[in-house]
Design a protein around this motif. Structure first.
Motif, PDB file in Angstrom:
ATOM      1  N   ASN A 107      -6.447   4.999  -7.009  1.00 37.34           N
ATOM      2  CA  ASN A 107      -5.910   5.132  -5.642  1.00 37.34           C
ATOM      3  C   ASN A 107      -4.402   5.390  -5.617  1.00 37.34           C
ATOM      4  O   ASN A 107      -3.794   5.395  -4.544  1.00 37.34           O
ATOM      5  N   SER A 108      -3.793   5.560  -6.801  1.00 41.62           N
ATOM      6  CA  SER A 108      -2.357   5.899  -6.931  1.00 41.62           C
ATOM      7  C   SER A 108      -1.413   4.754  -6.562  1.00 41.62           C
ATOM      8  O   SER A 108      -0.209   4.953  -6.462  1.00 41.62           O
ATOM      9  N   MET A 109      -1.952   3.559  -6.317  1.00 41.03           N
ATOM     10  CA  MET A 109      -1.076   2.439  -5.943  1.00 41.03           C
ATOM     11  C   MET A 109      -0.400   1.851  -7.187  1.00 41.03           C
ATOM     12  O   MET A 109      -1.024   1.759  -8.241  1.00 41.03           O
TER      13      MET A 109
ATOM     14  N   GLU B 277       0.834  -1.216   0.000  1.00 43.01           N
ATOM     15  CA  GLU B 277       0.000   0.000   0.000  1.00 43.01           C
ATOM     16  C   GLU B 277       0.860   1.252   0.000  1.00 43.01           C
ATOM     17  O   GLU B 277       0.428   2.317  -0.456  1.00 43.01           O
TER      18      GLU B 277
ATOM     19  N   LYS C 188       1.481   3.943  -2.719  1.00 45.22           N
ATOM     20  CA  LYS C 188       0.606   5.116  -2.938  1.00 45.22           C
ATOM     21  C   LYS C 188       1.353   6.417  -2.645  1.00 45.22           C
ATOM     22  O   LYS C 188       0.952   7.481  -3.100  1.00 45.22           O
TER      23      LYS C 188
END
Ligand code: SF4
Ligand code: SF4
Ligand code: SF4
Length: 239
Positions: free
Chosen positions: A134-136, A106, A109
């Motif tokens: 979510n930019s992950m 995570e 991110k």
């Protein structure tokens, strides 16, 4: 013990069961297929397609052949994606000490879009994709949750042709060499792709240039420099 996947493309029928099984295990959404002049669908890896059966069509000895390549992260023995990421957000990308599996957490991110682009460019096989929602940063994790629970990866489990194989790295390399010997009787140019450097070893029957661009390990100047200094110990992923 390090784990590995051996992908014997000489046996692949392009049924795409592996592609679907990956999406199913990960809970990813279905995407409507679209005819773009190829049976390959979707056209490329995405943040919800960690496995993609690539199609290439060629005329060989006067006959049309389809070359199938069930693409995914190679779980590099010394992953350049991790080396780049560590310079920005330490341990956003982990390499499990027990299995060698490379896992994006995570914490990816926290990486900027530019840093993610740099990481993708450092990957010799052009694998990581950023989730715009979510930019992950994302990719195959060799189903580490299943592996740590004593199961085999979902894409391997579903493949009924013997293309996808999973086990101890030493056993997979032995199987790959054994299959190569057999396959070379019909395809003298068959080869194993980068077997010493990756945890997902592909056997291909034709020259690399007949498949997609990144079958051939493409080392950018940045990646070459990274390989020269990669020697750090791996970290364990919590089970
Ligand atoms: S499930 Fe096996 S045979 Fe089917 S596309 Fe995937 S690797 Fe090929
Ligand atoms: S194939 Fe690319 S994404 Fe996968 S471990 Fe190697 S460098 Fe990282
Ligand atoms: S090992 Fe798991 S995450 Fe990786 S491609 Fe196969 S099913 Fe998907």
């Amino acid at each position: 013990m390090p784990k590995a996947i051996f992908v014997d493309t000489s046996r692949c029928t392009a049924c795409r069961g592996c592609q679907i099984a990956c999406k199913e295990w990960k809970g990813f959404p279905a995407v409507p297929t679209k005819q773009r002049g190829s049976h390959q669908n979707p056209p490329d890896l995405t943040h919800y397609n960690y496995k993609l059966v690539r199609f290439n069509e060629h005329k060989i000895d006067g006959r049309v052949h389809w070359l199938f390549f069930p693409d995914q992260c190679r779980h590099c023995v010394q992953p350049p994606c991790k080396a780049v990421s560590d310079a920005y957000v330490p341990d956003a990308i982990l390499q499990d000490q027990a299995t060698g599996i490379v896992v994006y957490t995570e914490a990816t991110k926290k990486l900027s879009a530019g840093q993610c682009k740099e990481i993708t460019e450092a990957c010799p096989y052009n694998i990581p994709r950023r989730n715009p929602e979510n930019s992950m940063l994302t990719k195959c994790d060799m189903c580490i949750d299943r592996v740590q629970a004593g199961m085999i990866p979902s894409c391997v489990k579903v493949c009924c042709t013997g293309t996808m194989n999973f086990g101890e790295r030493a056993d997979m390399l032995a199987l790959a060499k054994q299959r190569l010997e057999t396959v070379r009787r019909a395809h003298p140019g068959a080869l194993l792709v980068d077997p010493d450097d990756v945890g997902v070893v592909f056997l291909i029957t034709q020259p690399k240039k007949m498949y997609h661009k990144y079958v051939e390990r493409e080392l950018s100047p940045l990646t070459r420099a990274l390989f020269a200094r990669l020697a750090r110990p791996a970290r364990t992923v919590a089970g």
